[in-house]
Design a protein around this motif. Structure first.
Motif, PDB file in Angstrom:
ATOM      1  N   GLY A   7      24.122  72.409   6.937  1.00  0.00           N
ATOM      2  CA  GLY A   7      24.891  71.586   6.027  1.00  0.00           C
ATOM      3  C   GLY A   7      23.995  71.022   4.935  1.00  0.00           C
ATOM      4  N   ARG A   8      24.567  70.151   4.149  1.00  0.00           N
ATOM      5  CA  ARG A   8      23.798  69.558   3.048  1.00  0.00           C
ATOM      6  C   ARG A   8      22.638  68.718   3.549  1.00  0.00           C
ATOM      7  N   SER A   9      22.852  67.970   4.620  1.00  0.00           N
ATOM      8  CA  SER A   9      21.766  67.133   5.131  1.00  0.00           C
ATOM      9  C   SER A   9      20.637  67.987   5.713  1.00  0.00           C
ATOM     10  N   ALA A  10      20.987  69.112   6.346  1.00  0.00           N
ATOM     11  CA  ALA A  10      19.957  70.000   6.877  1.00  0.00           C
ATOM     12  C   ALA A  10      19.171  70.650   5.738  1.00  0.00           C
ATOM     13  N   THR A  11      19.838  71.027   4.679  1.00  0.00           N
ATOM     14  CA  THR A  11      19.151  71.612   3.527  1.00  0.00           C
ATOM     15  C   THR A  11      18.225  70.592   2.883  1.00  0.00           C
ATOM     16  N   LEU A  12      18.685  69.367   2.752  1.00  0.00           N
ATOM     17  CA  LEU A  12      17.847  68.304   2.211  1.00  0.00           C
ATOM     18  C   LEU A  12      16.646  68.045   3.118  1.00  0.00           C
ATOM     19  N   GLY A  13      16.872  68.061   4.433  1.00  0.00           N
ATOM     20  CA  GLY A  13      15.775  67.886   5.378  1.00  0.00           C
ATOM     21  C   GLY A  13      14.757  69.008   5.286  1.00  0.00           C
ATOM     22  N   ASN A  14      15.233  70.241   5.084  1.00  0.00           N
ATOM     23  CA  ASN A  14      14.318  71.373   4.922  1.00  0.00           C
ATOM     24  C   ASN A  14      13.498  71.250   3.648  1.00  0.00           C
ATOM     25  N   ILE A  15      14.093  70.781   2.576  1.00  0.00           N
ATOM     26  CA  ILE A  15      13.354  70.616   1.325  1.00  0.00           C
ATOM     27  C   ILE A  15      12.284  69.547   1.469  1.00  0.00           C
ATOM     28  N   VAL A  16      12.633  68.429   2.095  1.00  0.00           N
ATOM     29  CA  VAL A  16      11.652  67.364   2.320  1.00  0.00           C
ATOM     30  C   VAL A  16      10.534  67.875   3.220  1.00  0.00           C
ATOM     31  N   ILE A  60      14.681  73.629   9.971  1.00  0.00           N
ATOM     32  CA  ILE A  60      15.941  73.017  10.399  1.00  0.00           C
ATOM     33  C   ILE A  60      17.072  74.054  10.293  1.00  0.00           C
ATOM     34  N   GLY A  61      17.777  74.234  11.390  1.00  0.00           N
ATOM     35  CA  GLY A  61      18.877  75.185  11.433  1.00  0.00           C
ATOM     36  C   GLY A  61      18.507  76.510  12.078  1.00  0.00           C
ATOM     37  N   LYS A  62      17.265  76.687  12.475  1.00  0.00           N
ATOM     38  CA  LYS A  62      16.853  77.924  13.151  1.00  0.00           C
ATOM     39  C   LYS A  62      16.780  77.687  14.643  1.00  0.00           C
ATOM     40  N   MET A  63      17.032  78.744  15.400  1.00  0.00           N
ATOM     41  CA  MET A  63      16.971  78.682  16.856  1.00  0.00           C
ATOM     42  C   MET A  63      15.759  79.480  17.312  1.00  0.00           C
ATOM     43  N   ILE A  64      15.011  78.943  18.257  1.00  0.00           N
ATOM     44  CA  ILE A  64      13.836  79.653  18.770  1.00  0.00           C
ATOM     45  C   ILE A  64      14.275  80.732  19.760  1.00  0.00           C
TER      46      ILE A  64
END
Length: 68
Positions: A7-16, A60-64
Motif C-alpha cells: 500500500g501507500r504506507s509500505a511504499t513510503l516505508g520502503n523509500i525511507v 517491506i512487502g516481500k516474503m522470505i
C-alpha cells in the motif's frame, strides 16, 4: 520469494528505508558477493548475498518463505 502489493504506507516505508539504510546495506552485500565469487566454494554464498542485496533495497512487502 513472493511480493505482495504494498500500500501507500509500505511504499513510503520502503523509500525511507532505501534512503536511510537500504543502499549501504545492499552495497555491503554486493561487495561481499564479489569477494566470495572469486572462489568456486564461495559461489553459492555469493548468490545468496546477491539475493539479500535485493531484499535490503526494498524489504517491506516481500516474503522470505513462500506461503503454501
Amino acid at each position: 520469494m513472493t511480493i505482495s502489493a504494498p500500500g501507500r504506507s509500505a511504499t513510503l516505508g520502503n523509500i525511507v528505508w532505501l534512503l536511510l539504510a537500504g543502499w549501504w546495506l545492499a552495497l555491503g552485500h554486493l561487495i561481499t558477493a564479489i569477494l566470495l565469487a572469486i572462489t568456486i566454494i564461495g559461489l553459492p554464498f555469493a548468490w545468496a548475498h546477491l539475493k539479500l542485496a535485493g531484499m535490503a533495497l526494498w524489504p517491506i512487502g516481500k516474503m522470505i518463505v513462500p506461503i503454501e
